[in-house]
Scaffold this motif. Structure first.
Motif, PDB file in Angstrom:
ATOM      1  N   ILE A   1      38.350  36.855  41.166  1.00 36.28           N
ATOM      2  CA  ILE A   1      36.897  36.996  41.349  1.00 36.28           C
ATOM      3  C   ILE A   1      36.166  36.679  40.035  1.00 36.28           C
ATOM      4  CG2 ILE A   1      36.946  39.529  41.012  1.00 36.28           C
ATOM      5  CD1 ILE A   1      34.440  37.681  43.267  1.00 36.28           C
ATOM      6  N   GLN A   2      36.717  37.114  38.909  1.00 37.40           N
ATOM      7  CA  GLN A   2      36.087  36.804  37.612  1.00 37.40           C
ATOM      8  C   GLN A   2      36.083  35.300  37.360  1.00 37.40           C
ATOM      9  OE1 GLN A   2      38.574  39.287  35.150  1.00 37.40           O
ATOM     10  NE2 GLN A   2      37.070  40.938  35.099  1.00 37.40           N
ATOM     11  N   SER A   3      37.162  34.636  37.736  1.00 37.64           N
ATOM     12  CA  SER A   3      37.243  33.184  37.590  1.00 37.64           C
ATOM     13  C   SER A   3      36.149  32.509  38.418  1.00 37.64           C
ATOM     14  CB  SER A   3      38.635  32.711  38.029  1.00 37.64           C
ATOM     15  OG  SER A   3      38.656  31.336  38.263  1.00 37.64           O
ATOM     16  N   HIS A   4      35.947  32.990  39.641  1.00 35.80           N
ATOM     17  CA  HIS A   4      34.897  32.441  40.507  1.00 35.80           C
ATOM     18  C   HIS A   4      33.509  32.689  39.912  1.00 35.80           C
ATOM     19  CE1 HIS A   4      36.881  30.984  44.208  1.00 35.80           C
ATOM     20  NE2 HIS A   4      37.854  31.790  43.819  1.00 35.80           N
ATOM     21  N   ILE A   5      33.300  33.872  39.355  1.00 30.08           N
ATOM     22  CA  ILE A   5      31.998  34.193  38.746  1.00 30.08           C
ATOM     23  C   ILE A   5      31.738  33.249  37.569  1.00 30.08           C
ATOM     24  CG2 ILE A   5      30.689  35.925  37.438  1.00 30.08           C
ATOM     25  CD1 ILE A   5      32.170  38.071  39.180  1.00 30.08           C
ATOM     26  N   LEU A   6      32.729  33.089  36.686  1.00 32.20           N
ATOM     27  CA  LEU A   6      32.568  32.194  35.532  1.00 32.20           C
ATOM     28  C   LEU A   6      32.242  30.778  36.001  1.00 32.20           C
ATOM     29  CD1 LEU A   6      35.517  33.407  33.257  1.00 32.20           C
ATOM     30  CD2 LEU A   6      33.073  33.825  32.899  1.00 32.20           C
ATOM     31  N   TYR A   7      32.945  30.317  37.025  1.00 34.41           N
ATOM     32  CA  TYR A   7      32.729  28.956  37.550  1.00 34.41           C
ATOM     33  C   TYR A   7      31.291  28.810  38.045  1.00 34.41           C
ATOM     34  CZ  TYR A   7      33.174  24.730  40.337  1.00 34.41           C
ATOM     35  OH  TYR A   7      32.982  23.476  40.859  1.00 34.41           O
ATOM     36  N   GLU A   8      30.833  29.763  38.856  1.00 33.11           N
ATOM     37  CA  GLU A   8      29.489  29.659  39.444  1.00 33.11           C
ATOM     38  C   GLU A   8      28.393  29.785  38.392  1.00 33.11           C
ATOM     39  OE1 GLU A   8      28.786  28.509  42.311  1.00 33.11           O
ATOM     40  OE2 GLU A   8      30.820  28.576  43.102  1.00 33.11           O
ATOM     41  N   VAL A   9      28.559  30.697  37.443  1.00 34.41           N
ATOM     42  CA  VAL A   9      27.557  30.842  36.376  1.00 34.41           C
ATOM     43  C   VAL A   9      27.470  29.543  35.583  1.00 34.41           C
ATOM     44  CG1 VAL A   9      26.967  32.058  34.221  1.00 34.41           C
ATOM     45  CG2 VAL A   9      27.759  33.359  36.208  1.00 34.41           C
ATOM     46  N   ASP A  10      28.621  28.912  35.368  1.00 36.09           N
ATOM     47  CA  ASP A  10      28.678  27.654  34.616  1.00 36.09           C
ATOM     48  C   ASP A  10      28.037  26.497  35.385  1.00 36.09           C
ATOM     49  OD1 ASP A  10      29.368  26.118  32.378  1.00 36.09           O
ATOM     50  OD2 ASP A  10      31.335  25.606  33.170  1.00 36.09           O
TER      51      ASP A  10
ATOM     52  N   LEU B   1      26.764  32.047  30.384  1.00 36.66           N
ATOM     53  CA  LEU B   1      28.044  32.184  29.694  1.00 36.66           C
ATOM     54  C   LEU B   1      27.800  32.250  28.193  1.00 36.66           C
ATOM     55  CD1 LEU B   1      30.332  29.612  31.573  1.00 36.66           C
ATOM     56  CD2 LEU B   1      30.059  32.053  32.006  1.00 36.66           C
ATOM     57  N   THR B   2      28.570  33.094  27.520  1.00 35.58           N
ATOM     58  CA  THR B   2      28.563  33.095  26.054  1.00 35.58           C
ATOM     59  C   THR B   2      29.371  31.875  25.613  1.00 35.58           C
ATOM     60  OG1 THR B   2      30.601  34.363  25.934  1.00 35.58           O
ATOM     61  CG2 THR B   2      28.533  35.635  25.993  1.00 35.58           C
ATOM     62  N   THR B   3      29.415  31.614  24.324  1.00 34.78           N
ATOM     63  CA  THR B   3      30.229  30.502  23.817  1.00 34.78           C
ATOM     64  C   THR B   3      31.688  30.711  24.216  1.00 34.78           C
ATOM     65  OG1 THR B   3      28.723  30.293  21.964  1.00 34.78           O
ATOM     66  CG2 THR B   3      30.851  29.222  21.730  1.00 34.78           C
ATOM     67  N   GLU B   4      32.150  31.960  24.062  1.00 36.43           N
ATOM     68  CA  GLU B   4      33.534  32.274  24.444  1.00 36.43           C
ATOM     69  C   GLU B   4      33.717  32.127  25.952  1.00 36.43           C
ATOM     70  OE1 GLU B   4      36.880  35.795  23.961  1.00 36.43           O
ATOM     71  OE2 GLU B   4      34.961  36.032  22.931  1.00 36.43           O
ATOM     72  N   GLY B   5      32.721  32.525  26.726  1.00 34.57           N
ATOM     73  CA  GLY B   5      32.769  32.397  28.184  1.00 34.57           C
ATOM     74  C   GLY B   5      32.857  30.949  28.612  1.00 34.57           C
ATOM     75  N   LYS B   6      32.095  30.096  27.929  1.00 31.81           N
ATOM     76  CA  LYS B   6      32.121  28.650  28.231  1.00 31.81           C
ATOM     77  C   LYS B   6      33.517  28.086  27.928  1.00 31.81           C
ATOM     78  CE  LYS B   6      30.157  24.637  29.119  1.00 31.81           C
ATOM     79  NZ  LYS B   6      30.020  24.243  30.508  1.00 31.81           N
ATOM     80  N   PHE B   7      34.109  28.526  26.801  1.00 34.57           N
ATOM     81  CA  PHE B   7      35.462  28.095  26.427  1.00 34.57           C
ATOM     82  C   PHE B   7      36.464  28.516  27.499  1.00 34.57           C
ATOM     83  CE2 PHE B   7      39.566  29.363  24.578  1.00 34.57           C
ATOM     84  CZ  PHE B   7      40.023  28.126  24.154  1.00 34.57           C
ATOM     85  N   ILE B   8      36.378  29.780  27.948  1.00 37.64           N
ATOM     86  CA  ILE B   8      37.303  30.303  28.961  1.00 37.64           C
ATOM     87  C   ILE B   8      37.125  29.548  30.278  1.00 37.64           C
ATOM     88  CG2 ILE B   8      37.964  32.344  30.330  1.00 37.64           C
ATOM     89  CD1 ILE B   8      38.797  32.645  27.416  1.00 37.64           C
ATOM     90  N   ALA B   9      35.864  29.340  30.701  1.00 37.19           N
ATOM     91  CA  ALA B   9      35.591  28.625  31.951  1.00 37.19           C
ATOM     92  C   ALA B   9      36.149  27.203  31.899  1.00 37.19           C
ATOM     93  CB  ALA B   9      34.085  28.603  32.234  1.00 37.19           C
ATOM     94  N   THR B  10      35.961  26.528  30.766  1.00 33.81           N
ATOM     95  CA  THR B  10      36.469  25.164  30.592  1.00 33.81           C
ATOM     96  C   THR B  10      37.992  25.155  30.608  1.00 33.81           C
ATOM     97  OG1 THR B  10      34.513  24.592  29.306  1.00 33.81           O
ATOM     98  CG2 THR B  10      36.406  23.133  29.073  1.00 33.81           C
ATOM     99  N   THR B  11      38.606  26.131  29.957  1.00 33.44           N
ATOM    100  CA  THR B  11      40.076  26.230  29.924  1.00 33.44           C
ATOM    101  C   THR B  11      40.629  26.440  31.328  1.00 33.44           C
ATOM    102  OG1 THR B  11      39.972  27.166  27.700  1.00 33.44           O
ATOM    103  CG2 THR B  11      42.032  27.479  28.899  1.00 33.44           C
ATOM    104  N   ILE B  12      40.002  27.330  32.104  1.00 35.74           N
ATOM    105  CA  ILE B  12      40.448  27.584  33.481  1.00 35.74           C
ATOM    106  C   ILE B  12      40.293  26.314  34.314  1.00 35.74           C
ATOM    107  CG2 ILE B  12      39.957  28.855  35.613  1.00 35.74           C
ATOM    108  CD1 ILE B  12      39.162  31.243  33.789  1.00 35.74           C
ATOM    109  N   ASP B  13      39.153  25.632  34.145  1.00 38.02           N
ATOM    110  CA  ASP B  13      38.905  24.363  34.830  1.00 38.02           C
ATOM    111  C   ASP B  13      40.029  23.364  34.551  1.00 38.02           C
ATOM    112  OD1 ASP B  13      36.747  24.190  36.506  1.00 38.02           O
ATOM    113  OD2 ASP B  13      35.508  23.001  35.133  1.00 38.02           O
TER     114      ASP B  13
END
Length: 149
Positions: free
Chosen positions: A33-42, A92-104
Motif C-alpha cells: 500500500i505504501q508503494s502504491h501511495i508513493l507511486y500515486e503521489v509521484d 514526495l520529499t527528496t528521499e521519497g522521490k528517490f525511493i519511488a524511482t528505485t521501486i519503479d
C-alpha cells in the motif's frame, strides 16, 4: 474451462502481492500500500489526501495511518492547501522521490525479465488482455470493493 480464481491466486503469489513488504529501497522496507501511495503521489499533480485515497479505493482512516508512517519515514510531506486549510496536499520529499524511482526501476526490471520469456505476439496479447480486463473491472459494480456473499 480453467479455474479463473486459481489463475489469479497463482499470479498474486508470483507477483509477491501477499508479502508483508513489497520492496526494499534505500534501506526502507515498503509495504504494498505504501508503494502504491508513493507511486500515486509521484504521478498526480499536487494531490490531496482524499484524491489519493479515492484513487486507491481505500478508506480515509486506513489511508491516513499509512500516510503518517510515510511522513515519519521522511518520504512524504503533508502541506495544508492554501485555499482550504482543511485539505492536505501530499508531495514526495527528496528521499521519497528517490525511493519511488528505485521501486519503479525494480518493478520495470522485474516485468522486463518476466516478459523476456515471451515473443512480441505473446507480449502484445498479454497487454491487450490486461487492458480489456482493467476496462471490464472499471465497468463492474462489484469490483474493487469488499466481496460479500
Amino acid at each position: 474451462m480453467e479455474n479463473t480464481r486459481e489463475l489469479f491466486q497463482v499470479m498474486t503469489r508470483r507477483f509477491g502481492l501477499l508479502n508483508k513488504n513489497c520492496c526494499s529501497a534505500g534501506g526502507c522496507d515498503i509495504s504494498l500500500i505504501q508503494s502504491h501511495i508513493l507511486y500515486e503521489v509521484d504521478h498526480q499533480h499536487k494531490p490531496s489526501m482524499q484524491q489519493i485515497a479515492d484513487t486507491l479505493g481505500t478508506d480515509i482512516t486506513t489511508f491516513s495511518r499509512q500516510v503518517q508512517s510515510l511522513v515519519k519515514m521522511n518520504l512524504v510531506k503533508k502541506t495544508p492547501d492554501p485555499d482550504d486549510r482543511r485539505i492536505s496536499i501530499l508531495s514526495l520529499t527528496t528521499e521519497g522521490k528517490f525511493i519511488a524511482t528505485t521501486i519503479d526501476e525494480q518493478m520495470n526490471s522485474f516485468l522486463n525479465e518476466v516478459f523476456s520469456h515471451m515473443n512480441e505476439f505473446e507480449k502484445e496479447t498479454v497487454f491487450r488482455s490486461i487492458k480489456l480486463l482493467n476496462n471490464a473491472m472499471a465497468k463492474s459494480n462489484v469490483c474493487c470493493g469488499t466481496i460479500s456473499g
